[in-house]
Write a protein that holds these residues in place. Sequence first.
Motif, PDB file in Angstrom:
ATOM      1  N   GLU A 235       0.859  -1.212  -0.233  1.00  0.00           N
ATOM      2  CA  GLU A 235      -0.010   0.147  -0.026  1.00  0.00           C
ATOM      3  C   GLU A 235       0.706   1.275  -0.053  1.00  0.00           C
ATOM      4  O   GLU A 235       0.444   2.178  -0.603  1.00  0.00           O
ATOM      5  CB  GLU A 235      -1.029   0.104   1.332  1.00  0.00           C
ATOM      6  CG  GLU A 235      -2.205  -1.098   1.143  1.00  0.00           C
ATOM      7  CD  GLU A 235      -3.304  -0.230   1.734  1.00  0.00           C
ATOM      8  OE1 GLU A 235      -3.186   0.251   2.743  1.00  0.00           O
ATOM      9  OE2 GLU A 235      -4.454  -0.612   1.274  1.00  0.00           O
ATOM     10  N   LEU A 238       1.963   1.946  -3.383  1.00  0.00           N
ATOM     11  CA  LEU A 238       1.026   2.331  -4.400  1.00  0.00           C
ATOM     12  C   LEU A 238       0.808   3.690  -4.012  1.00  0.00           C
ATOM     13  O   LEU A 238       0.496   4.658  -4.988  1.00  0.00           O
ATOM     14  CB  LEU A 238      -0.539   1.369  -3.957  1.00  0.00           C
ATOM     15  CG  LEU A 238      -0.585   0.131  -4.174  1.00  0.00           C
ATOM     16  CD1 LEU A 238      -1.795  -0.410  -3.857  1.00  0.00           C
ATOM     17  CD2 LEU A 238      -0.226   0.021  -5.955  1.00  0.00           C
ATOM     18  N   TYR A 241       3.594   5.527  -5.989  1.00  0.00           N
ATOM     19  CA  TYR A 241       3.324   5.421  -7.567  1.00  0.00           C
ATOM     20  C   TYR A 241       2.033   6.200  -8.062  1.00  0.00           C
ATOM     21  O   TYR A 241       2.215   6.766  -8.930  1.00  0.00           O
ATOM     22  CB  TYR A 241       2.770   3.937  -7.796  1.00  0.00           C
ATOM     23  CG  TYR A 241       3.781   2.844  -7.739  1.00  0.00           C
ATOM     24  CD1 TYR A 241       5.148   3.133  -8.104  1.00  0.00           C
ATOM     25  CD2 TYR A 241       3.397   1.607  -7.250  1.00  0.00           C
ATOM     26  CE1 TYR A 241       6.127   2.310  -8.046  1.00  0.00           C
ATOM     27  CE2 TYR A 241       4.534   0.576  -7.229  1.00  0.00           C
ATOM     28  CZ  TYR A 241       5.804   1.009  -7.621  1.00  0.00           C
ATOM     29  OH  TYR A 241       6.701  -0.001  -7.439  1.00  0.00           O
ATOM     30  N   THR A 242       1.285   6.530  -6.775  1.00  0.00           N
ATOM     31  CA  THR A 242       0.036   7.584  -7.261  1.00  0.00           C
ATOM     32  C   THR A 242       0.471   8.972  -7.345  1.00  0.00           C
ATOM     33  O   THR A 242       0.228   9.735  -8.136  1.00  0.00           O
ATOM     34  CB  THR A 242      -0.943   7.546  -6.138  1.00  0.00           C
ATOM     35  OG1 THR A 242      -1.382   6.187  -5.816  1.00  0.00           O
ATOM     36  CG2 THR A 242      -2.012   8.366  -6.313  1.00  0.00           C
ATOM     37  N   ILE A 302      -4.556   2.459 -10.006  1.00  0.00           N
ATOM     38  CA  ILE A 302      -3.318   2.136  -9.652  1.00  0.00           C
ATOM     39  C   ILE A 302      -2.969   0.939  -9.064  1.00  0.00           C
ATOM     40  O   ILE A 302      -1.918   0.204  -9.285  1.00  0.00           O
ATOM     41  CB  ILE A 302      -2.777   3.426  -8.389  1.00  0.00           C
ATOM     42  CG1 ILE A 302      -2.754   4.516  -9.098  1.00  0.00           C
ATOM     43  CG2 ILE A 302      -1.498   2.972  -7.952  1.00  0.00           C
ATOM     44  CD1 ILE A 302      -1.972   5.006 -10.074  1.00  0.00           C
ATOM     45  N   THR A 303      -4.007   0.301  -8.641  1.00  0.00           N
ATOM     46  CA  THR A 303      -3.959  -1.064  -7.911  1.00  0.00           C
ATOM     47  C   THR A 303      -4.135  -2.154  -9.040  1.00  0.00           C
ATOM     48  O   THR A 303      -3.311  -3.047  -8.726  1.00  0.00           O
ATOM     49  CB  THR A 303      -5.260  -1.251  -7.023  1.00  0.00           C
ATOM     50  OG1 THR A 303      -5.422  -0.180  -5.973  1.00  0.00           O
ATOM     51  CG2 THR A 303      -5.125  -2.688  -6.370  1.00  0.00           C
ATOM     52  N   HIS A 306      -0.376  -1.789 -10.839  1.00  0.00           N
ATOM     53  CA  HIS A 306       0.573  -2.196  -9.904  1.00  0.00           C
ATOM     54  C   HIS A 306       0.401  -3.207  -9.122  1.00  0.00           C
ATOM     55  O   HIS A 306       1.164  -3.626  -7.912  1.00  0.00           O
ATOM     56  CB  HIS A 306       1.168  -0.965  -9.190  1.00  0.00           C
ATOM     57  CG  HIS A 306       2.015   0.097 -10.092  1.00  0.00           C
ATOM     58  ND1 HIS A 306       3.047  -0.065 -10.498  1.00  0.00           N
ATOM     59  CD2 HIS A 306       1.178   1.393 -10.225  1.00  0.00           C
ATOM     60  CE1 HIS A 306       3.283   1.156 -11.092  1.00  0.00           C
ATOM     61  NE2 HIS A 306       2.150   1.924 -10.908  1.00  0.00           N
ATOM     62  N   LYS A 307      -0.649  -4.466  -9.176  1.00  0.00           N
ATOM     63  CA  LYS A 307      -0.827  -5.342  -8.474  1.00  0.00           C
ATOM     64  C   LYS A 307       0.403  -6.259  -8.870  1.00  0.00           C
ATOM     65  O   LYS A 307       1.175  -6.401  -9.667  1.00  0.00           O
ATOM     66  CB  LYS A 307      -2.024  -6.163  -9.158  1.00  0.00           C
ATOM     67  CG  LYS A 307      -2.168  -6.598 -10.328  1.00  0.00           C
ATOM     68  CD  LYS A 307      -3.491  -7.126 -10.608  1.00  0.00           C
ATOM     69  CE  LYS A 307      -3.596  -7.633 -12.267  1.00  0.00           C
ATOM     70  NZ  LYS A 307      -4.865  -8.275 -12.543  1.00  0.00           N
TER      71      LYS A 307
END
Length: 308
Positions: A235, A238, A241-242, A302-303, A306-307
């Motif tokens: 998380e 993420l 990344y966001t 985003i999830t 980038h999962k």
Amino acid sequence: MLSLLILFSVYISIFLLGMFMLKAGLYALSGHRLKKWLLHFTKTPFQGFLTGTALTALLQSSSAMMIITVGLVTTGYLTFRQSIGIILGSNIGSTITTEIITLDLGASAIPMLLTGAFFVFFLRHRISYSIGMILIGLACLFFAMKGFGDLAKPLASYPVVYEWLKKTDRSNLLGIAVGMLLASIIQSSAATIGITMGFLHEHLLTLPAGIAILLGANIGTCVTALLASIGTSQEAKLTAYTHLWLNIAGVGIFFFLIHPLASFAGSLAAKPDVQLAHVSVLFNVLCSVAALPFTRFIEAWITFIHKK
């Protein structure tokens, strides 16, 4: 040339020192309540947006705000969804610095520095210490900005620098690349914009080229959050990344609006460096406000990309 580059590096160091002192003074005033406010007032994306704006303005650093946010997401105190509102707010809060450094207070730097030093070393009180640190930080910022302006013309007299400036004027993509590189190395978009303002003030760069560098700096400053997310939870990664993707998306849209923005900025202020500061506010406010209603979509997107 070497002596000018060394002096230029010294002014960058003074600018970064000023940012650190200003941030330390403001943080000392609030104590450790920043994290409490962050945890308490981020229950909805809109609350997170407002809190991120206010606390980043207080910290005078979006990078510092992102490090705190990534840390809180890592420990589970904040969720990834809550961090999105904070990210959007932090982009707006960071523009306060660019507006501050446009103030023409160069002559006041020395009195401000001496007053700040007196408060820090002779008045044994937390509030006096904090005010002193703030004054010293501001003095360093104004002194560095004057230095950037003074060095702009001597640096531009060298063929290598002159050619680089001309290429940046002709290519907005190159300007974005320069902004990304400088902000990544210096670890400060404000310092990158400050350097650009120095060249603009001496009319050695056009405003569209300055805007392109500003846009690149918004991407380059994401490096700090990405570094802070190394070895953290999924998380927290993420969240970093966001921060990166939101800035890339904003730059991608505004890349095609650089010249209209430059024309509009001309009606907001007379000086090109002040115009650039206003463009920074306009860019970040429009991008953040436009993205705020879509936090759920941003979280899902985003999830997905980038999962694990």
